[in-house]
Design an enzyme around this catalytic site. Structure first.
Site, PDB file in Angstrom:
ATOM      1  N   SER A 181       1.620  52.222  18.862  1.00  0.00           N
ATOM      2  CA  SER A 181       1.208  50.879  19.260  1.00  0.00           C
ATOM      3  C   SER A 181       0.243  50.838  20.440  1.00  0.00           C
ATOM      4  CB  SER A 181       2.436  50.030  19.575  1.00  0.00           C
ATOM      5  OG  SER A 181       3.241  50.651  20.545  1.00  0.00           O
ATOM      6  N   HIS A 209       3.307  48.815  12.788  1.00  0.00           N
ATOM      7  CA  HIS A 209       1.864  48.535  12.856  1.00  0.00           C
ATOM      8  C   HIS A 209       1.109  49.025  11.623  1.00  0.00           C
ATOM      9  CE1 HIS A 209       1.823  46.995  16.955  1.00  0.00           C
ATOM     10  NE2 HIS A 209       2.807  47.857  17.171  1.00  0.00           N
ATOM     11  N   LYS A 240       4.296  41.160  12.826  1.00  0.00           N
ATOM     12  CA  LYS A 240       2.919  41.578  13.131  1.00  0.00           C
ATOM     13  C   LYS A 240       2.016  41.167  11.952  1.00  0.00           C
ATOM     14  CE  LYS A 240       4.850  45.029  16.203  1.00  0.00           C
ATOM     15  NZ  LYS A 240       4.993  44.169  17.387  1.00  0.00           N
TER      16      LYS A 240
END
Ligand SMILES: Cc1ncc(COP(=O)(O)O)c(C=O)c1O
Length: 392
Positions: A181, A209, A240
């Site tokens: 990240s 991610h 996300k």
């Protein structure tokens, strides 16, 4: 003196070291351009990779579900808080990840911490990348297992640690973020999987991610590397690229059933409300129906990275839409981020202890919603501020 007064000294200490957090306030919806602290800026600070956090289909799904089914679920999953839509979403996620089944948690943090703690105990060992997310570290501590950390992305070191810590009857977990990240680099998953297989270790990847970003249709790093059936536990977040809130685990049916019985966040914390679940289902529909969003995310990523390189910035090892601009010193980085913001670009300073001392950076994340104009304008500001501060 009141018992908690020592915290005032701790806070003063943090302030003195420049480490006290002062988060900016979003005034309005998130997006490629958004308003923070009274200023309209190009937003390079969110994890809203595909621009779904304010997508009309998700907004309609959320409001429709709230009106039809209420604001809350009323209970934890294991008592009376499992709604049919929770199971619908989980089946969708299992398909999305090419896994047998999936289980939703209240956050990606809860999914990681709750799962690591539930599948290992103090007799076992966890072999973990040095830069793994805090929720993995907390889950590892909660499990009571021995924790061994290998240097970032070092497959041979992971191999050595698995060999050193092997004992008859001892379970071993090899765990890595799929995309890191703070650096935006990708785990060497094929090598790690091979090592895990050789040692009979459980292989777990946190694709917070990578879900919605890498792999076919955004299926994540396992798909990106063609490793289906060889990673035992896949973690994803719904907060996300999916644009909403929550986390999930995908894996074999017996893992999911075990977590339904021993996953503490699942057992002891109220389930996600209808608006959240329904919006997540709509997000998966949008990802399927609008594949151009992922294409756009990557073309924006290329444009922005190339622009930063042309300006002379150091972006480390990034291979994904997370692009750090590594500046080094803490104070200089804070000043750089302030200048960028004052000139209309929001990219936060990330400093120690989130990253090592001397590796401070501003972290940028482009999304599918940024226009070419947004990115070119942001690059112009990066160049100007960087030159003024002597960074390039
Ligand atoms: C690698 C990684 N794993 C897990 C999480 C936690 O996800 P969530 O924000 O859904 O709790 C994050 C996000 O902060 C993350 O960056």
């Amino acid at each position: 003196m009141a018992p908690l007064d020592y915290l005032k000294d701790e806070l003063a200490d943090l302030e003195e070291q420049g480490l006290l957090l002062h988060p900016r306030t979003l005034e309005g919806p998130t997006g490629a351009r958004a308003r923070f602290d009274g200023r309209d800026v190009i937003n390079l600070a969110s994890n809203n990779y595909l621009g779904l956090a304010n997508h009309p289909r998700l907004n309609e799904a959320a409001s429709g579900a709230a009106l039809a089914l209420g604001a809350g679920s009323g209970a934890v999953r294991s008592i009376a808080g499992t709604m049919s839509m929770h199971r619908d979403l989980e089946r969708r996620f299992a398909d999305f990840k090419h896994a047998e089944d999936a289980l939703m948690f209240q956050s990606g943090f809860a999914a990681n911490a709750g799962t690591v703690a539930a599948i290992l105990d103090k007799e076992d060992v966890i072999v973990s990348d040095q830069l793994n997310h805090a929720s993995i570290i907390d889950g590892a501590r909660l499990s009571g297992a021995e924790i061994k950390v290998f240097p970032h992305r070092d497959v041979d070191a992971a191999d050595d640690l698995l060999a050193e810590t092997a004992r008859p009857g001892r379970r071993q977990l090899l765990i890595t973020d799929g995309v890191f990240s703070m650096d935006g680099d990708i785990a060497p998953l094929p090598g790690l999987v091979e090592v895990a297989e050789r040692h009979g270790a459980i292989m777990m990847v946190d694709d917070a991610h990578a879900s919605g970003v890498l792999g076919r249709g955004g299926a994540g790093t396992v798909d990106h590397f063609g490793l289906h059936g060889r990673v035992d536990v896949q973690v994803g977040t719904l907060s996300k690229a999916i644009g909403v809130l929550g986390g999930f685990i995908a894996g074999p049916t017996h893992l999911i059933q075990w977590l339904q019985n021993r996953g503490r966040p699942y057992l002891f914390s109220t389930s996600a409300p209808p608006a959240v679940v329904s919006a997540c289902i709509a997000a998966l529909d949008v990802i399927r129906d609008e594949p151009q969003r992922i294409d756009r995310l990557w073309s924006n990523t290329r444009l922005f990275k190339e622009g930063l390189h042309a300006l002379g910035f150091d972006t480390g090892e990034s291979q994904t839409p997370i692009t750090p601009v590594i500046t080094g010193e803490e104070d200089e980085t804070q000043e750089f981020a302030r200048r960028l913001f004052d000139e209309g670009v929001f990219a936060p300073a990330i400093v120690f202890p989130t990253v090592a001392r001397g590796r401070a950076r501003v972290r940028t994340i482009v999304t599918a919603d940024h226009s070419e104009d947004d990115l070119r304008q942001a690059l112009e500001v990066f160049g100007r501020a960087g030159r003024e501060l002597g960074l390039v």
